[in-house]
Structure formats: structure tokens, C-alpha cells
Motif scaffolding. Structure first.
Motif, PDB file in Angstrom:
ATOM      1  N   ALA A 240     -13.304 -50.340 -34.262  1.00 54.69           N
ATOM      2  CA  ALA A 240     -13.634 -52.516 -33.518  1.00 54.69           C
ATOM      3  C   ALA A 240     -14.641 -52.991 -33.572  1.00 54.69           C
ATOM      4  O   ALA A 240     -15.251 -52.356 -32.648  1.00 54.69           O
ATOM      5  CB  ALA A 240     -12.425 -52.319 -32.550  1.00 54.69           C
ATOM      6  N   PRO A 241     -15.168 -53.616 -33.869  1.00 55.19           N
ATOM      7  CA  PRO A 241     -14.457 -54.370 -34.087  1.00 55.19           C
ATOM      8  C   PRO A 241     -14.008 -54.464 -35.958  1.00 55.19           C
ATOM      9  O   PRO A 241     -14.768 -54.300 -36.327  1.00 55.19           O
ATOM     10  CB  PRO A 241     -15.179 -55.746 -34.163  1.00 55.19           C
ATOM     11  N   VAL A 246      -8.832 -53.890 -41.884  1.00 58.07           N
ATOM     12  CA  VAL A 246      -8.543 -53.235 -40.878  1.00 58.07           C
ATOM     13  C   VAL A 246      -6.977 -53.917 -40.417  1.00 58.07           C
ATOM     14  O   VAL A 246      -6.226 -53.729 -39.734  1.00 58.07           O
ATOM     15  CB  VAL A 246      -9.158 -52.384 -40.350  1.00 58.07           C
ATOM     16  N   ARG A 247      -7.422 -55.109 -40.285  1.00 57.46           N
ATOM     17  CA  ARG A 247      -6.145 -56.010 -38.825  1.00 57.46           C
ATOM     18  C   ARG A 247      -4.845 -56.224 -40.121  1.00 57.46           C
ATOM     19  O   ARG A 247      -3.509 -56.419 -39.815  1.00 57.46           O
ATOM     20  CB  ARG A 247      -6.962 -57.431 -39.216  1.00 57.46           C
ATOM     21  N   GLN A 253       1.564 -51.173 -40.826  1.00 59.50           N
ATOM     22  CA  GLN A 253       1.102 -49.858 -40.620  1.00 59.50           C
ATOM     23  C   GLN A 253       2.518 -49.992 -39.769  1.00 59.50           C
ATOM     24  O   GLN A 253       3.395 -49.440 -38.875  1.00 59.50           O
ATOM     25  CB  GLN A 253       0.424 -49.293 -39.906  1.00 59.50           C
ATOM     26  N   LEU A 254       2.275 -51.364 -39.028  1.00 61.82           N
ATOM     27  CA  LEU A 254       3.365 -51.512 -37.149  1.00 61.82           C
ATOM     28  C   LEU A 254       4.974 -51.554 -37.439  1.00 61.82           C
ATOM     29  O   LEU A 254       5.718 -51.659 -37.146  1.00 61.82           O
ATOM     30  CB  LEU A 254       2.808 -52.559 -36.214  1.00 61.82           C
ATOM     31  N   THR A 255       4.883 -52.616 -38.722  1.00 59.91           N
ATOM     32  CA  THR A 255       5.881 -53.552 -39.672  1.00 59.91           C
ATOM     33  C   THR A 255       6.102 -52.015 -40.106  1.00 59.91           C
ATOM     34  O   THR A 255       8.168 -52.305 -40.018  1.00 59.91           O
ATOM     35  CB  THR A 255       5.096 -54.449 -41.013  1.00 59.91           C
ATOM     36  N   VAL A 291      -8.563 -54.115 -32.682  1.00 55.14           N
ATOM     37  CA  VAL A 291      -7.566 -52.850 -33.581  1.00 55.14           C
ATOM     38  C   VAL A 291      -8.551 -51.798 -34.405  1.00 55.14           C
ATOM     39  O   VAL A 291      -9.529 -52.783 -34.143  1.00 55.14           O
ATOM     40  CB  VAL A 291      -6.336 -53.458 -34.303  1.00 55.14           C
ATOM     41  N   PHE A 292      -8.259 -50.893 -34.682  1.00 54.00           N
ATOM     42  CA  PHE A 292      -8.852 -50.033 -35.565  1.00 54.00           C
ATOM     43  C   PHE A 292      -8.276 -49.607 -36.276  1.00 54.00           C
ATOM     44  O   PHE A 292      -7.147 -48.819 -36.476  1.00 54.00           O
ATOM     45  CB  PHE A 292      -9.796 -49.049 -34.184  1.00 54.00           C
TER      46      PHE A 292
END
Length: 305
Positions: A240-241, A246-247, A253-255, A291-292
Motif C-alpha cells: 500500500a498505497p 491491486v484494488r 478476490q473478496l467477491t 489494500v495491498f
């Protein structure tokens, strides 16, 4: 369970995952992993004979295929055989690998031949369709197959005498969220990974004909007849940043975690995930500067006598 609502027929895989729908996410990951993979590819091909044949088994969207093509081009050429069970992924990998196959140097143009093979590793023997090869690379594919040990034995069959099997499995689970997001209970990342691990165990249990593997991958390689078995790990580090790629990867990935393992999470964590994935929410992952991406992948190596 979400992961098993997918139709096996169009996915051609044993794990119930519709891999063709994952193409965009796989391409995103390939972009972020590109530089470390180049280093790994150069390391793996360094000791191979001239103009070798390399198998990329379970090639996915072709990230490592490109790295292997570039590494072979830089040392005079060869053949890269791409193997996957999902036509959409094989087409995508073939396209990017072929675009990388002619490598201009100051003195010459080395060309690498790229050959796609549509095949299911659980039922077909790579040695019959693509081997023998001086290097067989298989990344995060064997753990999706019903009998992992038998799959490794089939990969070893495809290795030419004196050649190498490089099996990329395990390492450290990727992290991408700060410990305290400012919403919900701190430590969400660890609970997501625990839920994902539970999903993985269920996925294995629900795979028809699944055989449990006892012990680590190095033992599996030795049992399959390989010698000089060793391993190394490589880091993928985007601190990060983050850049927008990456975002975007983090949102995907979270989805994915939410789809396959959301049912295991506490309702409070599910609400937090919903916020993080909502573009209208101030906490939306796609706009955050904290996030990273940090992960370590392990490659197990063994030589065929």
C-alpha cells in the motif's frame, strides 16, 4: 453452497468451479504476478538442454506460459505445450503465449513454438498427449484433481529422463486487507482465510472419487520416483498505497471468497464484506489506499533419474 451450484458440464473440471467465469480474475492475477514469475521461469529453464520442450499443465489464463516462452526465447527457443481442461482458458493462454513467442534480441530472433492441448489431467496421461518434456510446470492444478498422488505420477511420466517436474502448490495464503478496516470486527482477513480453508476441505470432500493426501508435496514427489527433491518460494509483493490493478484484484478476490465461503462467516462479517464490496459505500475496497497484495508461493522441484 455457492461453489457447487455451478454446472460441471460446461466447466470440464472436477471441483465444481466454473473456471471460464474466472477468466478476468485470473488475468488480473497474472498481471500482478508477472515479474516474479519471469524470475521463476528463468531459474527453471536455466539448466535445460537446447531447444527444450516445456509443459505448462493447468495453464489457466497463461501468465506462466508467457514467462516460460520469454525465458526460452532468451536462450534460443524451444516448445511450450499448454495443457488445460477448460477451452476458454486454453484459448486465452494460447493467445498471450503466442504473442510473446517471438523475442527480438540485438543479434537474432528466437522463436518458441506454442502448442495448445485440451486435456483432463484426471483421466488423460500427459506423456501420451504432450510428452516427454525436459520441464513440466504445474501450478495450483493438482489440488483440484480427485487423486492428487496419481496426478503427480502422471506428471512424472511426462518428464524426460534427466528432466524436471516443478510443482507450485501451497506457500503462504495471500493477504490484502489491513487488520482494522475501520468497520466491523478487526481481523477479518484471518477469518476469511479460515472460511476459505473450510470451503477447500468441503470442495475436496465433494469431489467425486477424491483421495486424501497424507503428508507434504515433497514426499509425494519422492514417492513418485523423483530425486534431488527440493523447494523454493517466491514473493508477490504489492504494498500500500496500491495501484488500481491491486484494488481491482482485491475486489475480485473478496467477491470470490464471499461466493465460495460466505456461508461460513459470522453474519456480522458478512455485513462487513457487503460494505467492502459496495461501490457506493465509503469503505469500498476499490477506492481504498490501504489494500495491498502480499503472498508467497512455493515450488517443489524433483528430477527424473
Amino acid at each position: 453452497m455457492a461453489a457447487h451450484s455451478h454446472n460441471h458440464a460446461h466447466a470440464h473440471t472436477h471441483d465444481g468451479i466454473d473456471w471460464s467465469s474466472r477468466l478476468t480474475a485470473l488475468r488480473q492475477a497474472d498481471e500482478l504476478d508477472a515479474e516474479p514469475r519471469r524470475v521463476v521461469a528463468r531459474r527453471l529453464v536455466r539448466g535445460l538442454p537446447d531447444k527444450p520442450t516445456v509443459l505448462d499443465v493447468g495453464c489457466g489464463a497463461g501468465g506462466m506460459s508467457v514467462a516460460l516462452v520469454e525465458a526460452l526465447s532468451a536462450r534460443g527457443g524451444g516448445t511450450v505445450v499448454l495443457v488445460d481442461a477448460v477451452p476458454e482458458l486454453l484459448d486465452a493462454a494460447t493467445s498471450v503465449a503466442r504473442s510473446a513467442a517471438t523475442y527480438e534480441t540485438d543479434t537474432s530472433t528466437a522463436t518458441v513454438r506454442v502448442r495448445p492441448v485440451l486435456a483432463d489431467l484426471a483421466t488423460e496421461r500427459p506423456v501420451e498427449i504432450a510428452g516427454p518434456a525436459q520441464l513440466v510446470w504445474a501450478s495450483n492444478v493438482v489440488h483440484h484433481l480427485p487423486d492428487q498422488r496419481a496426478a503427480v505420477v502422471r506428471l512424472v511420466e511426462a518428464v524426460a529422463p534427466g528432466g524436471w517436474l516443478a510443482l507450485a502448490e501451497g506457500g503462504l495464503s495471500g493477504k490484502f486487507l489491513p487488520f482494522d478496516l475501520g468497520i466491523g470486527e478487526p481481523g477479518l482477513q484471518d477469518r476469511l482465510l479460515a472460511a476459505r480453508d473450510q470451503w477447500f476441505v468441503r470442495m475436496r470432500e465433494n469431489t467425486a472419487g477424491a483421495v486424501r493426501m497424507h503428508g507434504g508435496w515433497n514426499l509425494v514427489l519422492s514417492d513418485a520416483g523423483l530425486v534431488d527433491v527440493t523447494a523454493f518460494s517466491y514473493l508477490i509483493d504489492h504494498p500500500a498505497p496500491p495501484k488500481q490493478a491491486v484494488r481491482d484484484w482485491a475486489v475480485n478476490q473478496l467477491t470470490w471468497f464471499d461466493e465460495v465461503a460466505g456461508d461460513v462467516l459470522h453474519p456480522a462479517d458478512r455485513r462487513t464484506v457487503k460494505q467492502l464490496l459496495d461501490p457506493r459505500d465509503p469503505a469500498f475496497l476499490g477506492l481504498r489506499d490501504d489494500v495491498f497484495l502480499l503472498t508467497a508461493n512455493t515450488v517443489y522441484l524433483g528430477r527424473k533419474p
